[in-house]
Design an enzyme around this catalytic site. Structure first.
Site, mmCIF file in Angstrom:
data_model
loop_
_atom_site.group_PDB
_atom_site.id
_atom_site.type_symbol
_atom_site.label_atom_id
_atom_site.label_comp_id
_atom_site.label_asym_id
_atom_site.label_seq_id
_atom_site.Cartn_x
_atom_site.Cartn_y
_atom_site.Cartn_z
ATOM 1 N N LYS A 87 5.222 -44.926 35.546
ATOM 2 C CA LYS A 87 3.984 -44.532 36.236
ATOM 3 C C LYS A 87 3.685 -45.563 37.324
ATOM 4 O O LYS A 87 3.587 -46.769 37.047
ATOM 5 C CB LYS A 87 2.855 -44.468 35.205
ATOM 6 C CG LYS A 87 1.721 -43.548 35.568
ATOM 7 C CD LYS A 87 0.818 -43.378 34.359
ATOM 8 C CE LYS A 87 -0.366 -42.496 34.658
ATOM 9 N NZ LYS A 87 -1.324 -42.487 33.552
HETATM 10 O O1 G3P Z 1 -4.664 -39.771 33.031
HETATM 11 C C1 G3P Z 1 -5.665 -40.424 33.749
HETATM 12 C C2 G3P Z 1 -6.820 -40.691 32.895
HETATM 13 O O2 G3P Z 1 -6.499 -41.582 31.866
HETATM 14 C C3 G3P Z 1 -8.072 -41.087 33.577
HETATM 15 O O3 G3P Z 1 -9.044 -40.434 32.872
HETATM 16 O O4 G3P Z 1 -11.261 -40.091 31.943
HETATM 17 O O5 G3P Z 1 -10.554 -42.396 32.709
HETATM 18 O O6 G3P Z 1 -11.006 -40.599 34.365
HETATM 19 P P1 G3P Z 1 -10.553 -40.904 32.983
#
Ligand code: G3P
Length: 217
Positions: A87
């Site tokens: 990633k």
């Molecule tokens: O896959 C990306 C994710 O982990 C981000 O999610 O909820 O932190 O915006 P969030």
């Protein structure tokens, strides 16, 4: 549509895997920190533990932000297990690193994507996956789902093979909408996957069936 789980929590990964519908896992440094994993040795072991639970792709994020550092870290991560996808953040050196990895046959997931232009660059560099963060766009009053449809249109116009991995999904309606718009993958919290199961008419209907079944038992 593939379902990935967006967590580093082994119990949640196992629960989703046991459901039989899991196609992979995405992690990031924040998710690792959330389950108390830090330090190279612990992080490495954790990725291997995840790969041993699931059969699909597991995204492992580099910490370096310069080309040489990303290549060094990414090569190490990719060598850990055949399921690892490296990633890489959407920055200038990240695009160069994606191009490098693509030429070496190492799979990548370009993360922190918030615009169609960024997604176009990631595809041109040969990313295996591109991760538009829809929830974080919604958080700033921008339509995250619209980004999914823009990327779908652009990739289809030119036949890019990069898979759209809808990320930062917060609830089950995000999953449904991403499916309607043709995202290749949704990476979701376990709660959003389990919420797809739920409908009050299912619960009421089952209750009634079980009560009626007793009449003939
Ligand atoms: O896959 C990306 C994710 O982990 C981000 O999610 O909820 O932190 O915006 P969030």
């Amino acid at each position: 549509m593939k379902f990935f789980i967006d967590t580093a929590d082994l119990a949640q990964i196992k629960e989703a895997q046991d459901l039989g519908v899991l196609d992979g896992v995405t992690t990031n440094p924040s998710l690792m920190a959330k389950v108390g994993i830090s330090g190279e040795a612990a992080v490495t072991k954790h990725y291997i533990d995840i790969c041993n639970i699931v059969t699909g792709d597991v995204s492992a994020e580099v910490i370096a932000t310069d080309f040489d550092g990303m290549v060094r870290e990414g090569e190490k991560l990719a060598a850990l297990h055949k399921q690892i996808v490296v990633k890489i953040p959407m920055i200038k050196d990240g695009i160069k690193a994606i191009k490098y990895f693509s030429s070496k046959g190492i799979r990548t997931n370009c993360t922190l994507v918030f615009s169609a232009g960024q997604a176009l660059l990631a595809a041109k560099a040969g990313a295996t996956y591109v991760s538009p963060f829809i929830g974080r766009l919604d958080d700033i009053s921008t339509d995250g789902l619209n980004l999914i449809s823009e990327i779908r249109l652009i990739y289809d116009n030119y036949g890019f093979n990069t898979q759209i991995l809808a990320a930062s999904i917060r609830h089950q309606m995000h999953i449904i909408d991403c499916a309607k718009l043709g995202a290749d993958v949704a990476t979701c919290p376990l709660s959003a996957i389990l919420a797809l199961l739920k409908h009050p008419l299912t619960d009421n209907g089952l209750k009634q069936f079980l009560e009626d079944a007793k009449k003939f038992a």
